[in-house]
Design a protein around this motif. Sequence first.
Motif, short mmCIF file in Angstrom:
data_model
loop_
_atom_site.label_atom_id
_atom_site.label_comp_id
_atom_site.label_asym_id
_atom_site.label_seq_id
_atom_site.Cartn_x
_atom_site.Cartn_y
_atom_site.Cartn_z
N TRP A 121 0.96 -1.25 -0.01
CA TRP A 121 0.16 0.07 0.18
C TRP A 121 0.94 1.28 -0.06
CZ3 TRP A 121 -3.75 1.56 4.53
CH2 TRP A 121 -4.60 2.43 4.03
N ILE A 122 0.69 1.85 -1.05
CA ILE A 122 1.53 3.08 -1.18
C ILE A 122 0.74 4.52 -1.00
CG2 ILE A 122 2.95 4.58 -2.68
CD1 ILE A 122 3.92 2.05 -4.18
N ILE A 123 0.79 5.28 -0.08
CA ILE A 123 0.20 6.41 0.30
C ILE A 123 0.90 7.62 -0.17
CG2 ILE A 123 -1.31 7.94 1.92
CD1 ILE A 123 -1.14 5.15 3.51
N TYR A 124 0.39 8.42 -1.29
CA TYR A 124 1.23 9.65 -1.94
C TYR A 124 0.61 10.80 -1.04
CZ TYR A 124 2.95 6.75 -5.58
OH TYR A 124 3.63 5.80 -6.35
N ILE A 125 1.62 11.67 -0.77
CA ILE A 125 1.25 13.14 -0.29
C ILE A 125 2.11 13.91 -0.65
CG2 ILE A 125 0.78 12.09 2.36
CD1 ILE A 125 3.51 12.99 3.21
N ASP A 126 1.92 15.26 -0.56
CA ASP A 126 3.21 16.24 -1.09
C ASP A 126 3.35 17.31 -0.26
OD1 ASP A 126 0.71 17.94 -1.20
OD2 ASP A 126 0.55 18.02 -3.35
N SER A 127 4.07 18.14 -0.99
CA SER A 127 4.62 19.24 0.28
C SER A 127 3.58 20.21 0.86
CB SER A 127 5.62 20.28 -0.59
OG SER A 127 5.25 20.70 -1.63
N THR A 128 2.41 20.30 0.09
CA THR A 128 1.34 20.99 1.10
C THR A 128 0.99 20.59 2.22
OG1 THR A 128 -0.55 19.99 -0.34
CG2 THR A 128 0.45 21.57 -1.11
N LEU A 129 1.33 19.53 2.52
CA LEU A 129 0.70 18.64 3.78
C LEU A 129 1.69 19.08 5.05
CD1 LEU A 129 -1.34 16.60 4.84
CD2 LEU A 129 0.27 15.00 4.74
N SER A 130 1.28 19.74 6.10
CA SER A 130 2.14 20.13 7.02
C SER A 130 3.07 18.89 7.74
CB SER A 130 1.32 20.76 8.26
OG SER A 130 0.53 19.96 8.98
N ALA A 131 4.05 19.19 8.57
CA ALA A 131 4.70 18.40 9.06
C ALA A 131 3.84 17.68 10.09
CB ALA A 131 5.96 18.69 9.73
N ALA A 132 3.08 18.29 10.83
CA ALA A 132 2.42 17.65 11.88
C ALA A 132 1.03 16.76 11.32
CB ALA A 132 1.49 18.73 12.65
N ASP A 133 0.48 17.00 10.22
CA ASP A 133 -0.21 16.15 9.86
C ASP A 133 0.18 14.88 9.17
OD1 ASP A 133 -2.76 17.60 10.46
OD2 ASP A 133 -2.52 18.73 8.57
N ARG A 134 1.44 15.24 8.35
CA ARG A 134 2.34 14.00 7.97
C ARG A 134 2.67 13.02 9.17
NH1 ARG A 134 7.69 14.11 4.08
NH2 ARG A 134 8.14 11.82 4.40
N ALA A 135 3.07 13.57 10.14
CA ALA A 135 3.31 12.75 11.24
C ALA A 135 2.21 11.93 11.84
CB ALA A 135 3.80 13.43 12.44
N VAL A 136 0.93 12.25 11.74
CA VAL A 136 -0.24 11.79 12.18
C VAL A 136 -0.47 10.70 11.35
CG1 VAL A 136 -2.97 11.99 12.47
CG2 VAL A 136 -1.20 13.86 13.46
N LEU A 137 -0.41 10.99 10.10
CA LEU A 137 -0.66 10.14 9.13
C LEU A 137 0.38 8.74 9.07
CD1 LEU A 137 -2.42 9.25 6.34
CD2 LEU A 137 -0.58 10.39 4.90
#
Length: 312
Positions: A121-137
């Motif tokens: 399972w590959i979940i793609y994110i980009d630079s618009t996502l904050s560091a805090a939200d990325r950490a939660v994910l």
Amino acid sequence: MANSSHGPRPQLDADAAAGQHVESTSGVSNATPAFAATASTIETGRPPTDARSDLLATPHRQAAISPWHTLGTKHAFVHVLCSRFCIGQGHQAALTASRLALFKSICLPSIRAQTDVNFVWIIYIDSTLSAADRAVLEQAVDDMRNVAVVALTGKAHGAVKAYEAPCTRQLELAGWGAWVRVGALPTGRRKMYLTTRLDADDGLEVHFFARLHARILRALEKRAGGPRERSKLYLCHVRAVTWFPTQGWGAGMISTEENAFRECLTPGLTLASFSSKAHSVHAIAHTEVRRRRDRTVLLLDEGGQWTGPLRA
């Protein structure tokens, strides 16, 4: 998720008459460190000696585990489940918070509960996502050995190129690159490359991958060797269960959904190919899958109307 229409179920003969074969059945961020290579769980010829990815993802220990799996006695496959999380929208705090809630309450539990885990399972994110939200994910999926969160950089077209790329390229992005190089490929088996689409606010029923892999195997056996080398095999649902948020109803409301035109829905839409260069299932609009004549389409809908994926 895409909108679809509701209506009576038309006959499949129209598709067959049209010449389409249909069957209905029940720039990425910094490089990751090198990963220790281990022997594959299936015959790989020789294990990879370098699991380094020069593109990457969140550093995950699971890249030391082979993504190759057996299918029957003659085939081996890799299977990528591809999801996008707030691509180009991560800066919208309220929207991101809602998407995280849907991901953690609908999408993620449905994948955790799968009875067949032979997929990546590959979940793609980009630079618009904050560091805090990325950490939660990332924390939400940290204990899952077959999951990687891949951070894309650059303009939007770069993201599109990533999740529309061939299965092997996506595995490289996620840190499994050594397993799709020539020396690590399974020997003695015909290789298949599977990609499945799942929006981060939708869910799959718990036996989805088990039934999907079994359905592909039946199709291969039925055709005595499988589809032609250049043919495309798509599998999809045209029926789903839909959840709507409501005011005054704490748990929301659920309903059933069936596409009036029998078009494929996005959750669980899958492409199976014998070509390692075939683009992923994201490269075609879900509404176009059954309109072309150069592929086989198998419907995954089984049971009554309260079956299929969950859309939110």
